[in-house]
Motif scaffolding. Structure first.
Motif: not given
Ligand SMILES: C[C@](O)(CO)[C@H](O)COP(=O)(O)OP(=O)(O)OC[C@H]1O[C@@H](n2ccc(N)nc2=O)[C@H](O)[C@@H]1O
Ligand SMILES: Nc1ncnc2c1ncn2[C@@H]1O[C@H](COP(=O)(O)OP(=O)(O)OP(=O)(O)O)[C@@H](O)[C@H]1O
Length: 291
Positions: A19, A21, A34-35, A143-144, A159, A184, A188
Protein backbone atom coordinates in the motif's frame (compact mmCIF):
# COMPACT_ATOMS: atom_id res chain seq x y z
CA UNK A 1 18.82 -25.72 -8.55
CA UNK A 2 17.31 -23.35 -6.01
CA UNK A 3 13.97 -24.23 -4.41
CA UNK A 4 10.95 -22.18 -5.50
CA UNK A 5 9.86 -19.79 -2.73
CA UNK A 6 6.43 -21.41 -2.78
CA UNK A 7 6.48 -25.17 -3.46
CA UNK A 8 3.84 -27.08 -5.41
CA UNK A 9 2.62 -28.54 -2.10
CA UNK A 10 0.83 -25.21 -1.50
CA UNK A 11 -2.89 -25.72 -2.14
CA UNK A 12 -3.67 -22.01 -2.19
CA UNK A 13 -1.38 -19.21 -3.42
CA UNK A 14 -2.43 -15.61 -2.80
CA UNK A 15 -0.84 -12.17 -3.21
CA UNK A 16 -0.16 -9.69 -0.38
CA UNK A 17 -0.01 -6.32 -2.15
CA UNK A 18 1.80 -3.21 -0.93
CA UNK A 19 0.00 0.00 0.00
CA UNK A 20 0.92 3.66 -0.20
CA UNK A 21 -0.25 6.40 2.15
CA UNK A 22 -0.95 9.13 -0.42
CA UNK A 23 -1.23 11.59 2.46
CA UNK A 24 -1.06 11.19 6.24
CA UNK A 25 -2.22 13.78 8.76
CA UNK A 26 -1.82 13.35 12.51
CA UNK A 27 -4.68 14.94 14.45
CA UNK A 28 -3.81 14.00 18.01
CA UNK A 29 -2.65 11.37 20.45
CA UNK A 30 -4.97 9.05 22.40
CA UNK A 31 -4.53 8.12 26.05
CA UNK A 32 -3.11 4.71 25.01
CA UNK A 33 -0.32 6.41 23.04
CA UNK A 34 -1.76 5.60 19.60
CA UNK A 35 -2.28 8.51 17.22
CA UNK A 36 -5.48 9.70 15.58
CA UNK A 37 -4.79 9.92 11.86
CA UNK A 38 -6.35 10.79 8.56
CA UNK A 39 -4.73 8.94 5.71
CA UNK A 40 -5.49 7.92 2.16
CA UNK A 41 -4.60 4.32 1.29
CA UNK A 42 -4.18 2.94 -2.20
CA UNK A 43 -2.83 -0.50 -3.13
CA UNK A 44 -0.05 -1.29 -5.58
CA UNK A 45 -0.15 -4.15 -8.07
CA UNK A 46 3.08 -5.43 -6.54
CA UNK A 47 3.65 -7.35 -3.34
CA UNK A 48 4.60 -10.52 -1.49
CA UNK A 49 3.08 -13.90 -2.24
CA UNK A 50 1.94 -16.53 0.26
CA UNK A 51 1.22 -20.23 -0.15
CA UNK A 52 -0.96 -22.29 2.19
CA UNK A 53 -1.56 -26.02 2.72
CA UNK A 54 -3.81 -27.71 5.26
CA UNK A 55 -2.40 -29.60 8.23
CA UNK A 56 -4.63 -31.97 10.14
CA UNK A 57 -2.52 -31.79 13.34
CA UNK A 58 -3.38 -28.17 14.20
CA UNK A 59 0.24 -26.92 13.86
CA UNK A 60 0.96 -23.55 12.24
CA UNK A 61 4.34 -23.70 10.45
CA UNK A 62 5.84 -20.88 8.44
CA UNK A 63 8.59 -22.38 6.29
CA UNK A 64 10.14 -19.10 5.05
CA UNK A 65 12.14 -17.43 7.81
CA UNK A 66 12.68 -13.65 7.72
CA UNK A 67 15.98 -12.20 8.91
CA UNK A 68 15.59 -10.76 12.40
CA UNK A 69 11.99 -11.96 12.86
CA UNK A 70 11.57 -15.06 15.08
CA UNK A 71 9.03 -17.61 13.78
CA UNK A 72 6.47 -16.94 16.50
CA UNK A 73 6.72 -13.12 16.12
CA UNK A 74 6.08 -13.13 12.40
CA UNK A 75 2.74 -11.41 11.81
CA UNK A 76 1.76 -14.33 9.55
CA UNK A 77 2.08 -16.84 12.40
CA UNK A 78 0.48 -14.49 14.93
CA UNK A 79 -2.50 -13.84 12.62
CA UNK A 80 -2.92 -17.57 11.87
CA UNK A 81 -2.82 -18.54 15.56
CA UNK A 82 -5.28 -15.82 16.60
CA UNK A 83 -7.75 -16.86 13.91
CA UNK A 84 -7.37 -20.52 14.80
CA UNK A 85 -7.91 -19.80 18.49
CA UNK A 86 -10.84 -17.40 18.08
CA UNK A 87 -12.57 -19.68 15.58
CA UNK A 88 -11.94 -22.78 17.72
CA UNK A 89 -10.48 -24.45 14.65
CA UNK A 90 -8.59 -27.75 15.05
CA UNK A 91 -6.94 -27.55 11.63
CA UNK A 92 -3.45 -26.14 11.10
CA UNK A 93 -1.46 -24.93 8.10
CA UNK A 94 1.88 -25.01 6.37
CA UNK A 95 2.65 -21.52 5.08
CA UNK A 96 5.29 -20.26 2.65
CA UNK A 97 6.19 -16.63 1.97
CA UNK A 98 7.86 -15.16 -1.10
CA UNK A 99 9.09 -11.87 0.41
CA UNK A 100 9.41 -9.17 -2.24
CA UNK A 101 8.50 -6.05 -0.26
CA UNK A 102 11.18 -4.18 1.66
CA UNK A 103 10.72 -4.55 5.41
CA UNK A 104 10.11 -1.42 7.48
CA UNK A 105 9.43 0.41 4.25
CA UNK A 106 6.06 2.00 5.07
CA UNK A 107 4.44 0.02 2.30
CA UNK A 108 2.75 -2.37 4.69
CA UNK A 109 4.51 -5.66 3.98
CA UNK A 110 3.95 -7.29 7.36
CA UNK A 111 0.38 -6.02 7.65
CA UNK A 112 -0.49 -7.21 4.15
CA UNK A 113 1.03 -10.65 4.85
CA UNK A 114 -1.14 -10.86 7.99
CA UNK A 115 -4.31 -9.86 6.09
CA UNK A 116 -3.62 -12.41 3.33
CA UNK A 117 -3.12 -15.05 6.02
CA UNK A 118 -6.48 -14.21 7.63
CA UNK A 119 -8.36 -14.30 4.31
CA UNK A 120 -6.43 -17.32 3.01
CA UNK A 121 -6.98 -19.45 6.11
CA UNK A 122 -10.61 -18.33 6.39
CA UNK A 123 -11.00 -19.87 2.92
CA UNK A 124 -8.87 -22.98 3.51
CA UNK A 125 -10.40 -23.76 6.91
CA UNK A 126 -13.90 -22.89 5.59
CA UNK A 127 -14.63 -20.65 8.56
CA UNK A 128 -16.98 -18.30 6.67
CA UNK A 129 -16.00 -15.30 8.80
CA UNK A 130 -17.08 -12.02 7.19
CA UNK A 131 -14.60 -9.22 6.41
CA UNK A 132 -15.76 -7.16 9.37
CA UNK A 133 -14.85 -9.87 11.85
CA UNK A 134 -11.52 -10.55 10.14
CA UNK A 135 -10.71 -6.82 10.04
CA UNK A 136 -11.43 -6.44 13.73
CA UNK A 137 -9.18 -9.43 14.57
CA UNK A 138 -6.55 -7.83 12.28
CA UNK A 139 -6.76 -4.50 14.09
CA UNK A 140 -5.72 -6.20 17.34
CA UNK A 141 -2.44 -7.14 15.59
CA UNK A 142 -1.73 -3.87 13.72
CA UNK A 143 -3.39 -0.60 12.70
CA UNK A 144 -2.71 -1.19 9.00
CA UNK A 145 -4.21 -4.67 8.76
CA UNK A 146 -7.95 -3.75 8.39
CA UNK A 147 -7.48 -1.89 5.09
CA UNK A 148 -5.74 -4.93 3.60
CA UNK A 149 -8.56 -7.19 4.83
CA UNK A 150 -11.14 -4.88 3.21
CA UNK A 151 -9.13 -4.57 0.01
CA UNK A 152 -10.53 -1.20 -1.11
CA UNK A 153 -8.66 2.08 -1.46
CA UNK A 154 -9.86 4.13 1.46
CA UNK A 155 -9.77 7.31 3.44
CA UNK A 156 -8.89 6.13 6.94
CA UNK A 157 -9.54 7.79 10.27
CA UNK A 158 -9.23 6.78 13.92
CA UNK A 159 -5.93 4.92 14.28
CA UNK A 160 -6.42 3.83 10.67
CA UNK A 161 -9.36 1.48 11.16
CA UNK A 162 -12.35 3.70 10.29
CA UNK A 163 -12.42 3.22 6.55
CA UNK A 164 -14.38 5.10 3.90
CA UNK A 165 -13.84 3.49 0.48
CA UNK A 166 -12.79 5.94 -2.24
CA UNK A 167 -12.28 5.73 -5.97
CA UNK A 168 -9.05 7.38 -7.04
CA UNK A 169 -7.17 7.65 -10.30
CA UNK A 170 -4.81 4.69 -10.80
CA UNK A 171 -1.49 6.28 -11.83
CA UNK A 172 1.87 4.54 -11.97
CA UNK A 173 4.13 5.01 -9.00
CA UNK A 174 7.88 4.99 -8.72
CA UNK A 175 8.71 3.89 -5.18
CA UNK A 176 12.31 4.52 -4.12
CA UNK A 177 13.58 2.28 -1.33
CA UNK A 178 16.22 3.93 0.90
CA UNK A 179 18.39 1.21 2.41
CA UNK A 180 17.41 1.86 6.00
CA UNK A 181 14.84 0.36 8.35
CA UNK A 182 12.58 3.01 9.89
CA UNK A 183 11.06 2.22 13.27
CA UNK A 184 7.37 3.21 13.30
CA UNK A 185 7.41 3.37 17.12
CA UNK A 186 10.39 5.76 17.10
CA UNK A 187 8.73 8.13 14.63
CA UNK A 188 5.47 8.20 16.58
CA UNK A 189 7.39 8.87 19.83
CA UNK A 190 9.38 11.83 18.50
CA UNK A 191 8.53 14.97 20.51
CA UNK A 192 8.82 17.07 17.36
CA UNK A 193 6.12 15.13 15.49
CA UNK A 194 3.23 17.37 14.34
CA UNK A 195 0.18 16.12 16.24
CA UNK A 196 -2.34 18.91 15.76
CA UNK A 197 -3.30 18.98 12.10
CA UNK A 198 -6.98 20.00 11.87
CA UNK A 199 -9.29 17.30 10.51
CA UNK A 200 -10.36 17.56 6.88
CA UNK A 201 -13.47 16.19 5.18
CA UNK A 202 -12.98 13.33 2.75
CA UNK A 203 -14.74 15.29 0.00
CA UNK A 204 -12.29 18.16 0.37
CA UNK A 205 -9.36 15.83 -0.19
CA UNK A 206 -7.69 16.58 -3.47
CA UNK A 207 -6.26 13.49 -5.07
CA UNK A 208 -2.54 13.29 -4.46
CA UNK A 209 -2.79 16.40 -2.29
CA UNK A 210 -2.16 16.56 1.43
CA UNK A 211 1.13 16.02 3.14
CA UNK A 212 2.69 13.37 5.33
CA UNK A 213 3.11 14.76 8.86
CA UNK A 214 5.73 12.10 9.64
CA UNK A 215 8.00 13.28 6.83
CA UNK A 216 9.91 16.09 8.66
CA UNK A 217 10.72 13.79 11.61
CA UNK A 218 11.79 10.92 9.35
CA UNK A 219 13.94 13.24 7.19
CA UNK A 220 15.65 14.53 10.33
CA UNK A 221 16.31 11.09 11.80
CA UNK A 222 17.21 9.25 8.60
CA UNK A 223 19.55 11.08 6.17
CA UNK A 224 19.08 8.19 3.69
CA UNK A 225 15.40 9.14 3.40
CA UNK A 226 16.15 12.85 3.05
CA UNK A 227 18.63 12.10 0.26
CA UNK A 228 16.11 9.90 -1.55
CA UNK A 229 13.52 12.70 -1.42
CA UNK A 230 16.05 15.20 -2.78
CA UNK A 231 16.95 12.84 -5.65
CA UNK A 232 13.37 11.97 -6.58
CA UNK A 233 12.19 15.57 -6.27
CA UNK A 234 14.46 16.41 -9.21
CA UNK A 235 12.01 14.53 -11.44
CA UNK A 236 8.63 14.47 -9.69
CA UNK A 237 6.94 15.74 -6.55
CA UNK A 238 8.03 13.10 -4.01
CA UNK A 239 6.51 12.12 -0.68
CA UNK A 240 7.06 9.67 2.18
CA UNK A 241 4.65 6.72 2.61
CA UNK A 242 3.57 5.84 6.18
CA UNK A 243 6.54 6.30 8.49
CA UNK A 244 8.90 5.45 5.60
CA UNK A 245 11.50 4.54 4.61
CA UNK A 246 10.01 4.44 1.07
CA UNK A 247 9.32 7.62 -0.90
CA UNK A 248 7.23 7.82 -4.04
CA UNK A 249 6.11 9.95 -6.97
CA UNK A 250 3.28 9.39 -9.48
CA UNK A 251 3.32 9.25 -13.27
CA UNK A 252 0.63 9.00 -15.95
CA UNK A 253 2.18 5.88 -17.49
CA UNK A 254 4.69 3.13 -16.85
CA UNK A 255 7.26 4.41 -19.37
CA UNK A 256 7.64 7.76 -17.63
CA UNK A 257 8.09 6.06 -14.26
CA UNK A 258 10.63 3.58 -15.70
CA UNK A 259 12.64 6.40 -17.28
CA UNK A 260 13.10 8.12 -13.92
CA UNK A 261 13.85 4.77 -12.21
CA UNK A 262 16.72 4.25 -14.64
CA UNK A 263 18.20 7.61 -13.68
CA UNK A 264 18.34 6.89 -9.95
CA UNK A 265 21.73 5.81 -8.57
CA UNK A 266 22.38 2.12 -7.91
CA UNK A 267 22.51 2.92 -4.19
CA UNK A 268 18.79 3.76 -4.32
CA UNK A 269 16.79 0.73 -5.49
CA UNK A 270 13.23 1.34 -6.64
CA UNK A 271 10.13 -0.37 -7.93
CA UNK A 272 7.50 0.70 -10.43
CA UNK A 273 3.90 -0.38 -9.91
CA UNK A 274 0.38 0.80 -10.66
CA UNK A 275 -1.99 2.19 -8.03
CA UNK A 276 -5.09 0.00 -7.52
CA UNK A 277 -8.44 0.77 -5.92
CA UNK A 278 -9.19 -2.94 -5.48
CA UNK A 279 -6.38 -5.06 -4.09
CA UNK A 280 -5.07 -7.97 -6.17
CA UNK A 281 -5.86 -10.23 -3.22
CA UNK A 282 -9.55 -9.45 -3.48
CA UNK A 283 -9.53 -9.90 -7.24
CA UNK A 284 -8.12 -13.41 -6.74
CA UNK A 285 -10.54 -14.24 -3.93
CA UNK A 286 -13.42 -13.26 -6.20
CA UNK A 287 -12.17 -15.71 -8.83
CA UNK A 288 -11.89 -18.43 -6.16
CA UNK A 289 -15.42 -17.76 -4.92
CA UNK A 290 -16.77 -18.36 -8.45
CA UNK A 291 -15.02 -21.75 -8.79
C1 LIG B 1 1.93 4.76 9.86
C2 LIG B 1 1.01 3.77 9.23
O1 LIG B 1 1.73 2.82 8.47
C3 LIG B 1 0.05 4.46 8.29
O2 LIG B 1 -0.59 3.58 7.45
C4 LIG B 1 0.25 3.00 10.28
O3 LIG B 1 -0.55 3.86 11.04
C5 LIG B 1 1.13 2.13 11.13
O4 LIG B 1 0.50 0.91 11.16
P1 LIG B 1 1.19 -0.42 11.73
O5 LIG B 1 2.58 -0.55 11.22
O6 LIG B 1 0.21 -1.53 11.48
O7 LIG B 1 1.27 -0.02 13.21
P2 LIG B 1 1.11 -0.87 14.55
O8 LIG B 1 1.91 -2.13 14.43
O9 LIG B 1 -0.34 -0.95 14.91
O10 LIG B 1 1.82 0.12 15.55
C6 LIG B 1 3.21 0.29 15.66
C7 LIG B 1 3.46 1.47 16.58
O11 LIG B 1 3.18 2.69 15.87
C8 LIG B 1 2.55 3.63 16.71
N1 LIG B 1 1.25 4.00 16.13
C9 LIG B 1 0.72 3.26 15.09
C10 LIG B 1 -0.48 3.64 14.51
C11 LIG B 1 -1.14 4.78 15.02
N2 LIG B 1 -2.29 5.18 14.50
N3 LIG B 1 -0.59 5.49 16.04
C12 LIG B 1 0.60 5.13 16.59
O12 LIG B 1 1.08 5.78 17.50
C13 LIG B 1 2.44 3.00 18.08
O13 LIG B 1 3.58 3.40 18.80
C14 LIG B 1 2.55 1.52 17.79
O14 LIG B 1 3.12 0.81 18.86
N1 LIG C 1 5.57 -11.02 7.68
C1 LIG C 1 6.32 -9.96 8.00
N2 LIG C 1 6.85 -9.18 7.04
C2 LIG C 1 7.57 -8.09 7.36
N3 LIG C 1 7.85 -7.71 8.60
C3 LIG C 1 7.35 -8.43 9.61
C4 LIG C 1 6.56 -9.56 9.34
N4 LIG C 1 6.20 -10.06 10.52
C5 LIG C 1 6.73 -9.27 11.46
N5 LIG C 1 7.43 -8.28 10.94
C6 LIG C 1 8.12 -7.20 11.69
O1 LIG C 1 7.44 -5.96 11.42
C7 LIG C 1 8.37 -4.91 11.14
C8 LIG C 1 7.72 -3.90 10.16
O2 LIG C 1 7.61 -4.52 8.94
P1 LIG C 1 6.78 -4.01 7.70
O3 LIG C 1 7.49 -4.48 6.49
O4 LIG C 1 5.35 -4.37 7.83
O5 LIG C 1 6.94 -2.45 7.87
P2 LIG C 1 6.23 -1.27 7.18
O6 LIG C 1 6.14 -1.48 5.71
O7 LIG C 1 6.92 -0.05 7.68
O8 LIG C 1 4.78 -1.33 7.77
P3 LIG C 1 3.71 -0.18 7.95
O9 LIG C 1 3.61 0.58 6.70
O10 LIG C 1 2.49 -1.02 8.25
O11 LIG C 1 4.21 0.62 9.12
C9 LIG C 1 9.59 -5.61 10.58
O12 LIG C 1 10.76 -4.91 10.81
C10 LIG C 1 9.57 -6.97 11.29
O13 LIG C 1 10.32 -6.89 12.48
Amino acid sequence: MSQPAIPTAAELVLPAPAKLNLMLHILGRRADGYHELQTLFQFLDFGDELGFALRADGEIRLHSPLDGVPHDSNLIVRAARQLQRQAGCTLGADIWLDKRLPMGGGIGGGSSDAATTLLGLNHLWQLHWDEERLASLGLSLGADIPVFVRGRAAFAEGVGEKLTPVTLGEPWFLVAIPQVLVSTVEVFSDPELTRDTPPIKVRSLLEGGGRNDCQPVVEKRYPEVRNALILLNKFVSAKLTGTGACVFGSFPNRDDADKVARQLPATLPSLVAQGRNISMLHRELEVLAKK
